[in-house]
Design an enzyme around this catalytic site. Sequence first.
Site, PDB file in Angstrom:
ATOM      1  N   LYS A  70      19.000  75.018  13.492  1.00 33.98           N
ATOM      2  CA  LYS A  70      18.103  74.519  14.544  1.00 33.98           C
ATOM      3  C   LYS A  70      17.110  75.563  15.061  1.00 33.98           C
ATOM      4  O   LYS A  70      16.060  75.196  15.579  1.00 33.98           O
ATOM      5  CB  LYS A  70      18.926  73.972  15.716  1.00 33.98           C
ATOM      6  CG  LYS A  70      19.641  72.675  15.402  1.00 33.98           C
ATOM      7  CD  LYS A  70      20.347  72.111  16.604  1.00 33.98           C
ATOM      8  CE  LYS A  70      21.165  70.896  16.229  1.00 33.98           C
ATOM      9  NZ  LYS A  70      21.781  70.254  17.392  1.00 33.98           N
ATOM     10  N   ASP A 106      17.793  66.401  21.088  1.00 28.23           N
ATOM     11  CA  ASP A 106      19.138  66.561  21.661  1.00 28.23           C
ATOM     12  C   ASP A 106      19.053  66.459  23.180  1.00 28.23           C
ATOM     13  O   ASP A 106      19.829  65.751  23.818  1.00 28.23           O
ATOM     14  CB  ASP A 106      19.729  67.933  21.304  1.00 28.23           C
ATOM     15  CG  ASP A 106      20.153  68.004  19.854  1.00 28.23           C
ATOM     16  OD1 ASP A 106      20.537  66.969  19.287  1.00 28.23           O
ATOM     17  OD2 ASP A 106      20.103  69.115  19.277  1.00 28.23           O
TER      18      ASP A 106
END
Length: 289
Positions: A70, A106
């Site tokens: 990420k 997220d």
Amino acid sequence: MVDGRTRVCGILANPVEHTLSPVLHNTLAQELGHSLIYVPFKPEKAGLDIAVKGAFALNILGLNVSVPYKQEVMKSLAAVDSDAEQIGAVNTLVRTESGYKGYNTDYLGLWRALQEEGIRLDGQEVIVFGAGGAAKAVVYLCCKKGAKRVYLLNRTLERAQGLAEEINQKFLKSCVCALPLADYREIPYKKCGYLAIQTSSVGMYPNTEQVILEDAEWYSCFHTAFDLIYTPEKTKFMRLAKAAGAKAYHGLKMLLYQGVIAYELWNTCTVSQEVIEKGYRVMERKLHV
Ligand code: ATR
């Protein structure tokens, strides 16, 4: 049926075998009548940049990015959305003319999951357990949505301090207060006074009898406990919170909504609540087989 017009999306992760994203996205595509397939990809770290450039060259519409890429993937992007830049992590790549643009769904997914459960952040006092990658998005969201105070508890104090400083600087206020996990009693005791968000991997299957905070009585501080873990369905953290009178939620809705928001970005569409619920049910079923 896959044909010459089918668009391809996927996830970059390593390991990737346990991901729930393919069942979610392929269900959304099927329900919405989109000719789109979503597949898992498992690049090695050394091949990540080539994988992203190759995906672009192959006209892949969009990608999710999961552990451990990420942060690393940000180097390979044409642009990064400002919230993702602030969080320092990207989990969704959206195709643009010049390359992929990175987003962090997220944090948006957590926000949508909290809203669906009627959990507010503005003016709230929040206790966040853990200061790793997942905690960054959580603490950022809390500050962005006007939490009054965030107590950041972590086994390693330096890591919590680093994150607290970073976020306080970004928001130009001292909202986040870092503490070593062992000193949780320094947080003023208030019955039902706090929203607690558990971001560490402690208690995740197969270690279902582990919990980040053993002191069962202290859970009466929480009015709501949100565990980012979704296997098992009821973590020990959730069980202790519930026994102490708090509401308790697991992280599957966050996972659901980060996926739904990614799908909406790729296809510039809005997924209806009915289709979202179908997506959620297939994820639940996949988890419990
Ligand atoms: P993620 O990116 O998924 O958040 P991570 O970056 O590995 O995962 O972070 C894991 C978090 O769980 C960290 O806050 C870690 O604490 P440390 O910073 O002290 O390592 C926390 N954690 C993991 N195992 C733990 C344990 N047994 N007890 C307490 N905290 C733990």
